[in-house]
Design a protein around this motif. Sequence first.
Motif, PDB file in Angstrom:
ATOM      1  N   VAL A  47      16.916  12.138   0.708  1.00 24.03           N
ATOM      2  CA  VAL A  47      15.645  11.422   0.633  1.00 24.03           C
ATOM      3  C   VAL A  47      14.504  12.377   0.320  1.00 24.03           C
ATOM      4  CG1 VAL A  47      14.077   9.856   1.830  1.00 24.03           C
ATOM      5  CG2 VAL A  47      16.535   9.765   2.318  1.00 24.03           C
ATOM      6  N   TYR A  48      13.731  12.023  -0.702  1.00 23.19           N
ATOM      7  CA  TYR A  48      12.569  12.805  -1.120  1.00 23.19           C
ATOM      8  C   TYR A  48      11.303  11.961  -0.976  1.00 23.19           C
ATOM      9  CZ  TYR A  48      15.481  16.414  -3.319  1.00 23.19           C
ATOM     10  OH  TYR A  48      16.366  17.430  -3.551  1.00 23.19           O
ATOM     11  N   VAL A  49      10.217  12.624  -0.626  1.00 25.03           N
ATOM     12  CA  VAL A  49       8.886  12.018  -0.655  1.00 25.03           C
ATOM     13  C   VAL A  49       8.045  12.821  -1.636  1.00 25.03           C
ATOM     14  CG1 VAL A  49       6.780  11.526   0.628  1.00 25.03           C
ATOM     15  CG2 VAL A  49       9.012  11.139   1.702  1.00 25.03           C
ATOM     16  N   ILE A  50       7.477  12.128  -2.602  1.00 23.38           N
ATOM     17  CA  ILE A  50       6.629  12.767  -3.613  1.00 23.38           C
ATOM     18  C   ILE A  50       5.230  12.192  -3.458  1.00 23.38           C
ATOM     19  CG2 ILE A  50       6.291  13.205  -6.074  1.00 23.38           C
ATOM     20  CD1 ILE A  50       9.273  12.619  -6.472  1.00 23.38           C
ATOM     21  N   SER A  51       4.285  13.021  -3.064  1.00 19.51           N
ATOM     22  CA  SER A  51       2.919  12.545  -2.821  1.00 19.51           C
ATOM     23  C   SER A  51       1.990  13.746  -2.726  1.00 19.51           C
ATOM     24  CB  SER A  51       2.862  11.733  -1.526  1.00 19.51           C
ATOM     25  OG  SER A  51       3.116  12.557  -0.407  1.00 19.51           O
ATOM     26  N   PRO A  52       0.669  13.509  -2.771  1.00 24.49           N
ATOM     27  CA  PRO A  52      -0.270  14.607  -2.531  1.00 24.49           C
ATOM     28  C   PRO A  52      -0.082  15.157  -1.115  1.00 24.49           C
ATOM     29  CG  PRO A  52      -1.393  12.753  -3.550  1.00 24.49           C
ATOM     30  CD  PRO A  52      -0.028  12.269  -3.160  1.00 24.49           C
ATOM     31  N   HIS A  53      -0.416  16.406  -0.938  1.00 27.41           N
ATOM     32  CA  HIS A  53      -0.275  17.043   0.374  1.00 27.41           C
ATOM     33  C   HIS A  53      -1.413  16.624   1.293  1.00 27.41           C
ATOM     34  CE1 HIS A  53       0.305  20.079   3.464  1.00 27.41           C
ATOM     35  NE2 HIS A  53      -0.966  20.415   3.316  1.00 27.41           N
ATOM     36  N   VAL A  68       7.898  16.908  -2.032  1.00 24.90           N
ATOM     37  CA  VAL A  68       7.460  17.493  -3.303  1.00 24.90           C
ATOM     38  C   VAL A  68       5.996  17.108  -3.496  1.00 24.90           C
ATOM     39  CG1 VAL A  68       7.802  17.590  -5.794  1.00 24.90           C
ATOM     40  CG2 VAL A  68       9.772  17.253  -4.281  1.00 24.90           C
ATOM     41  N   GLN A  69       5.146  18.100  -3.625  1.00 26.07           N
ATOM     42  CA  GLN A  69       3.713  17.823  -3.754  1.00 26.07           C
ATOM     43  C   GLN A  69       3.397  17.237  -5.120  1.00 26.07           C
ATOM     44  OE1 GLN A  69       1.121  21.111  -2.918  1.00 26.07           O
ATOM     45  NE2 GLN A  69      -0.743  19.920  -3.238  1.00 26.07           N
ATOM     46  N   LEU A  70       2.616  16.164  -5.105  1.00 24.69           N
ATOM     47  CA  LEU A  70       2.190  15.514  -6.331  1.00 24.69           C
ATOM     48  C   LEU A  70       0.705  15.829  -6.550  1.00 24.69           C
ATOM     49  CD1 LEU A  70       2.720  13.538  -8.663  1.00 24.69           C
ATOM     50  CD2 LEU A  70       2.152  11.664  -7.101  1.00 24.69           C
ATOM     51  N   PRO A  71       0.382  16.686  -7.501  1.00 27.27           N
ATOM     52  CA  PRO A  71      -1.017  17.071  -7.712  1.00 27.27           C
ATOM     53  C   PRO A  71      -1.768  16.011  -8.515  1.00 27.27           C
ATOM     54  CG  PRO A  71       0.410  18.275  -9.215  1.00 27.27           C
ATOM     55  CD  PRO A  71       1.310  17.410  -8.380  1.00 27.27           C
ATOM     56  N   ILE A  72      -2.111  14.912  -7.822  1.00 22.94           N
ATOM     57  CA  ILE A  72      -2.776  13.817  -8.505  1.00 22.94           C
ATOM     58  C   ILE A  72      -4.070  13.496  -7.764  1.00 22.94           C
ATOM     59  CG2 ILE A  72      -1.577  12.027  -7.176  1.00 22.94           C
ATOM     60  CD1 ILE A  72      -1.491  10.337  -9.709  1.00 22.94           C
ATOM     61  N   ALA A  73      -5.135  13.225  -8.509  1.00 21.21           N
ATOM     62  CA  ALA A  73      -6.414  12.852  -7.907  1.00 21.21           C
ATOM     63  C   ALA A  73      -6.401  11.349  -7.679  1.00 21.21           C
ATOM     64  CB  ALA A  73      -7.567  13.248  -8.820  1.00 21.21           C
ATOM     65  N   VAL A  74      -6.388  10.931  -6.408  1.00 17.25           N
ATOM     66  CA  VAL A  74      -6.227   9.517  -6.077  1.00 17.25           C
ATOM     67  C   VAL A  74      -7.300   8.664  -6.736  1.00 17.25           C
ATOM     68  CG1 VAL A  74      -6.158   7.841  -4.194  1.00 17.25           C
ATOM     69  CG2 VAL A  74      -5.112  10.095  -3.896  1.00 17.25           C
ATOM     70  N   TYR A  75      -8.556   9.138  -6.717  1.00 12.47           N
ATOM     71  CA  TYR A  75      -9.659   8.355  -7.267  1.00 12.47           C
ATOM     72  C   TYR A  75     -10.185   8.931  -8.588  1.00 12.47           C
ATOM     73  CZ  TYR A  75      -9.507   6.884  -2.405  1.00 12.47           C
ATOM     74  OH  TYR A  75      -9.083   6.440  -1.169  1.00 12.47           O
ATOM     75  N   GLY A  76      -9.466   9.889  -9.150  1.00  9.33           N
ATOM     76  CA  GLY A  76      -9.919  10.530 -10.376  1.00  9.33           C
ATOM     77  C   GLY A  76      -9.752   9.649 -11.602  1.00  9.33           C
ATOM     78  N   THR A  77     -10.600   9.871 -12.618  1.00  7.54           N
ATOM     79  CA  THR A  77     -10.530   9.097 -13.859  1.00  7.54           C
ATOM     80  C   THR A  77     -10.591   9.979 -15.095  1.00  7.54           C
ATOM     81  OG1 THR A  77     -12.941   8.779 -13.794  1.00  7.54           O
ATOM     82  CG2 THR A  77     -11.580   7.047 -12.793  1.00  7.54           C
ATOM     83  N   ASN A  78     -10.535  11.297 -14.902  1.00  8.36           N
ATOM     84  CA  ASN A  78     -10.583  12.203 -16.045  1.00  8.36           C
ATOM     85  C   ASN A  78      -9.320  12.028 -16.893  1.00  8.36           C
ATOM     86  OD1 ASN A  78      -9.894  14.783 -17.488  1.00  8.36           O
ATOM     87  ND2 ASN A  78     -11.939  15.322 -16.752  1.00  8.36           N
ATOM     88  N   PRO A  79      -9.427  11.604 -18.160  1.00 10.48           N
ATOM     89  CA  PRO A  79      -8.244  11.301 -18.979  1.00 10.48           C
ATOM     90  C   PRO A  79      -7.288  12.483 -19.109  1.00 10.48           C
ATOM     91  CG  PRO A  79     -10.245  10.484 -20.031  1.00 10.48           C
ATOM     92  CD  PRO A  79     -10.683  11.330 -18.882  1.00 10.48           C
ATOM     93  N   LEU A  80      -7.831  13.696 -19.256  1.00  9.45           N
ATOM     94  CA  LEU A  80      -6.975  14.858 -19.418  1.00  9.45           C
ATOM     95  C   LEU A  80      -6.145  15.104 -18.162  1.00  9.45           C
ATOM     96  CD1 LEU A  80      -6.106  17.246 -21.160  1.00  9.45           C
ATOM     97  CD2 LEU A  80      -8.048  18.543 -20.249  1.00  9.45           C
TER      98      LEU A  80
END
Length: 399
Positions: A47-53, A68-80
Amino acid sequence: MSKLKSTKANSQAGKVRRIALVSNSSWYTYNFRLGLLRRLRDMGAEVYVISPHDHSSTRLIAEGFHFVQLPIAVYGTNPLREWRGILQLISIYRKYRFGFLFHYTAKPNIYGTLAAWWCGIPSIAITTGLGLMREEGWSFSKWIVLQLYRFAGLLSRQVWFLNRDDQHFFEERGIVGQHKSFLLPSEGVDIQWFRPPGESQEHKPLRFLYAGRIVWSKGMKEFYEAALHFHRQGANCCFHLVGFIVPDHPDAVSFDLVQEWQRQGIVRFHGETEDIRPFLAETDCVVLPSFFGEGVPRILLEAAAMAKPIITTDSVGCREVVEHGVNGLLCRPKDTQHLIQTIETFLELLPSERQQMGWEGRKKVLREFEEEIIIGHYLQALTRFLGWPAKRKKLKSVR
């Protein structure tokens, strides 16, 4: 040759047993899906959990799950940055070669489903509520998100919804076909962990509790104004607030304002907690005036499981838990005066009537929202899409 085939078969079997839950929060995964994670692990899955730390990431690791750390901005909108997030997911999925993926919340549902399809991994997207997308009116950003959801619906094996309103919203607009749409009745609640506190005397003054994220769309304005009204009236009741302030949320209530409410003595703020049960045990009624576009609010399930009456809005997700006049009371969303009237109705009830409301809530949870029911739906999906054995040993919660 036979040895080579055997090695290849074992490798494929290991891949099939490697399951990942992908979400935008380790905290939510730990607090809302721990029973599912444990069940999958006890059945032999990797079992793996992939999410921001966040601070719950280490708790997941301590439980024996792979993080596994997911480097994603939850509220971000920058297209790049958003495109980079998709590429990072593809990289993660290629590296671990999962057998199946469950995606939660908007960005993992959309980006994760695309990455899973690209890597040839079957997946299910689970909408845990549509939030502010349920607001009336048209906007370009809302249109874009719905089109992306439509695309994700084509690529995933199924799309699950936690309430009928969201399910109908997607089906009526052709975003998800009925053949792929499935209603999951909430994320479930552990009825052994959340249980009635036993015989207790009703408090004087009566205690009303809000618990959750402190954001405006959860009805914080209405909750505060109702508390202010009863404070000025000198009513024999008090209002308590438990939750976390989310300063980067576009709808956040500020630290300064919450401190001002506390200073005024209108509400008693208790900060964050890892265990809501002591607060529920000491309250007489849980109040959630949300108009956010919920999935099924977890705090309502926890309150009902502990036999506490509920006051909430007649809106998406909230009305899934409360039957008006049976296990709680419903009020109109965004309507402070109606919330005040509803609280007044509750105050006029006899203690025995309030107690009966609480027990009716517990019965409803046992019928519809028990964690074992929800886990059963996950296992059926894995049986259908991965061929897992249909019969599973029912394990008791070790929590």
